[in-house]
Scaffold this motif. Structure first.
Motif, PDB file in Angstrom:
ATOM      1  N   ARG A  25       0.859  -1.186   0.000  1.00 44.69           N
ATOM      2  CA  ARG A  25       0.000   0.000   0.000  1.00 44.69           C
ATOM      3  C   ARG A  25       0.896   1.236   0.000  1.00 44.69           C
ATOM      4  O   ARG A  25       1.678   1.443   0.923  1.00 44.69           O
ATOM      5  N   THR A  27       1.524   5.046   0.305  1.00 41.10           N
ATOM      6  CA  THR A  27       0.878   6.215   0.908  1.00 41.10           C
ATOM      7  C   THR A  27       1.450   7.537   0.401  1.00 41.10           C
ATOM      8  O   THR A  27       0.768   8.554   0.433  1.00 41.10           O
ATOM      9  N   ASP A  33      -2.372   7.717  -6.487  1.00 42.60           N
ATOM     10  CA  ASP A  33      -3.363   7.992  -5.452  1.00 42.60           C
ATOM     11  C   ASP A  33      -2.804   7.641  -4.081  1.00 42.60           C
ATOM     12  O   ASP A  33      -2.042   6.668  -3.941  1.00 42.60           O
ATOM     13  N   ALA A  35      -2.664   5.792  -0.807  1.00 36.29           N
ATOM     14  CA  ALA A  35      -3.079   4.434  -0.430  1.00 36.29           C
ATOM     15  C   ALA A  35      -3.284   3.510  -1.621  1.00 36.29           C
ATOM     16  O   ALA A  35      -3.938   2.475  -1.497  1.00 36.29           O
ATOM     17  N   ASN A 111      -6.452   7.716 -12.571  1.00 31.81           N
ATOM     18  CA  ASN A 111      -7.721   8.104 -11.975  1.00 31.81           C
ATOM     19  C   ASN A 111      -8.165   9.396 -12.665  1.00 31.81           C
ATOM     20  O   ASN A 111      -7.500  10.419 -12.555  1.00 31.81           O
ATOM     21  N   SER A 118      -3.965   4.839 -10.293  1.00 28.24           N
ATOM     22  CA  SER A 118      -4.901   4.253  -9.339  1.00 28.24           C
ATOM     23  C   SER A 118      -4.332   3.069  -8.573  1.00 28.24           C
ATOM     24  O   SER A 118      -4.766   2.787  -7.458  1.00 28.24           O
ATOM     25  N   HIS A 121      -7.519  -1.606  -8.888  1.00 29.10           N
ATOM     26  CA  HIS A 121      -8.801  -0.929  -8.731  1.00 29.10           C
ATOM     27  C   HIS A 121      -9.897  -1.743  -9.407  1.00 29.10           C
ATOM     28  O   HIS A 121      -9.620  -2.689 -10.138  1.00 29.10           O
ATOM     29  N   THR A 176     -13.026   0.841  -5.179  1.00 27.93           N
ATOM     30  CA  THR A 176     -11.594   0.642  -4.972  1.00 27.93           C
ATOM     31  C   THR A 176     -11.194   0.922  -3.530  1.00 27.93           C
ATOM     32  O   THR A 176     -10.278   0.289  -2.993  1.00 27.93           O
ATOM     33  N   SER A 177     -11.877   1.847  -2.876  1.00 26.93           N
ATOM     34  CA  SER A 177     -11.561   2.153  -1.481  1.00 26.93           C
ATOM     35  C   SER A 177     -11.726   0.934  -0.583  1.00 26.93           C
ATOM     36  O   SER A 177     -11.029   0.805   0.441  1.00 26.93           O
ATOM     37  N   ASP A 178     -12.619   0.008  -0.937  1.00 24.75           N
ATOM     38  CA  ASP A 178     -12.788  -1.213  -0.152  1.00 24.75           C
ATOM     39  C   ASP A 178     -11.532  -2.076  -0.234  1.00 24.75           C
ATOM     40  O   ASP A 178     -11.093  -2.651   0.767  1.00 24.75           O
ATOM     41  N   ARG A 180      -8.485  -1.018  -0.805  1.00 19.29           N
ATOM     42  CA  ARG A 180      -7.419  -0.340  -0.063  1.00 19.29           C
ATOM     43  C   ARG A 180      -7.585  -0.552   1.440  1.00 19.29           C
ATOM     44  O   ARG A 180      -6.598  -0.742   2.163  1.00 19.29           O
ATOM     45  N   ARG A 181      -8.815  -0.553   1.908  1.00 20.95           N
ATOM     46  CA  ARG A 181      -9.059  -0.816   3.325  1.00 20.95           C
ATOM     47  C   ARG A 181      -8.699  -2.260   3.676  1.00 20.95           C
ATOM     48  O   ARG A 181      -8.116  -2.527   4.729  1.00 20.95           O
TER      49      ARG A 181
END
Length: 240
Positions: A25, A27, A33, A35, A111, A118, A121, A176-178, A180-181
């Motif tokens: 990941r 940062t 982007d 994360a 993105n 991205s 993703h 995509t945020s899911d 990354r989490r």
């Protein structure tokens, strides 16, 4: 976890053009982007028994299948390619346009909102909820060269990711945020790297299976052209 379902006839052919690695990941990576999830670069060949893990099952829908193909010899320019795509069974495929990527990029997709890369993703052109995700159109992408490139695929689909990171996933719209989490929680995830040479292409359920492309280690740029559509399996001859 549901792995990628890759159509192949010969496990040795899949192993010859596929490697696997972990993810990291990022940062603070410039041009990416915050994360963003990228391959960690520690590529390894598939083990002898590994291809069978990715073989489609009896319940695999056409819309959930990853297929590699080589263009027919009669397709030698973009006009002929477009004619071919419109004859594959979906009368109104969605044109996603062309992209030209420099060599040496770990991931290529930008993105559109941020102009940053991205990383792994999911496509959200249809923005379908969890329950309807498998009905999304597949993405068809062709490498026009002159360089080779790679298709990057997560070995875990976004619905499995959502079940891990959300309590009420049934009403959620995967994003995509899911992913990354999920990676931030240090859940297990690996990425496959499939080589795509000039004149070759792929179909994949990119609204369900996190993906990107890469020109890492290549000496030349490469141009791609892509569409979204509803195509049955085997509409183009199998490459592997």
């Amino acid at each position: 976890m549901h792995p990628a379902a890759i159509a192949f006839q010969d496990p040795a052919r899949l192993r010859s053009r596929c490697e696997t690695a972990g993810v990291s990941r990022q940062t603070r990576r410039p041009g990416h982007d915050a994360a963003a999830v990228l391959p960690d670069g520690a590529w390894q060949p598939l083990s002898d028994g590994c291809p069978e893990r990715f073989a489609p099952g009896v319940l695999t829908r056409d819309s959930g299948l990853v297929e590699l193909f080589r263009l027919p010899g009669s397709v030698f320019d973009l006009r002929a390619l477009t004619t071919l795509v419109y004859g594959l069974g979906d009368p109104i495929p969605v044109t996603l346009g062309e992209a030209c990527d420099a060599p040496g990029l770990p991931v290529t997709h930008l993105n559109p909102a941020s102009g940053l890369r991205s990383g792994l993703h999911v496509d959200n052109h249809q923005n379908l909820p969890y329950a309807d995700r498998e009905t999304a159109r597949r993405r068809l992408c062709v490498n026009l060269g002159p360089g080779s490139r790679y298709l990057l695929l997560s070995d875990t689909d976004i619905k499995s990711v959502c079940r891990t990171v959300h309590d009420r996933y049934e009403d959620h719209r995967p994003a995509t945020s899911d992913l990354r989490r999920y990676v931030a929680l240090q859940r297990p995830l690996r990425v496959l790297r499939l080589r795509i040479d000039p004149g070759e292409g792929w179909l994949a359920p990119t609204a369900v299976l996190p993906y990107d492309e890469s020109t890492d280690g290549q000496a030349e740029h490469s141009v791609t052209v892509s569409w979204l559509g509803r195509w049955g399996r085997g509409v183009l001859g199998p490459l592997i």
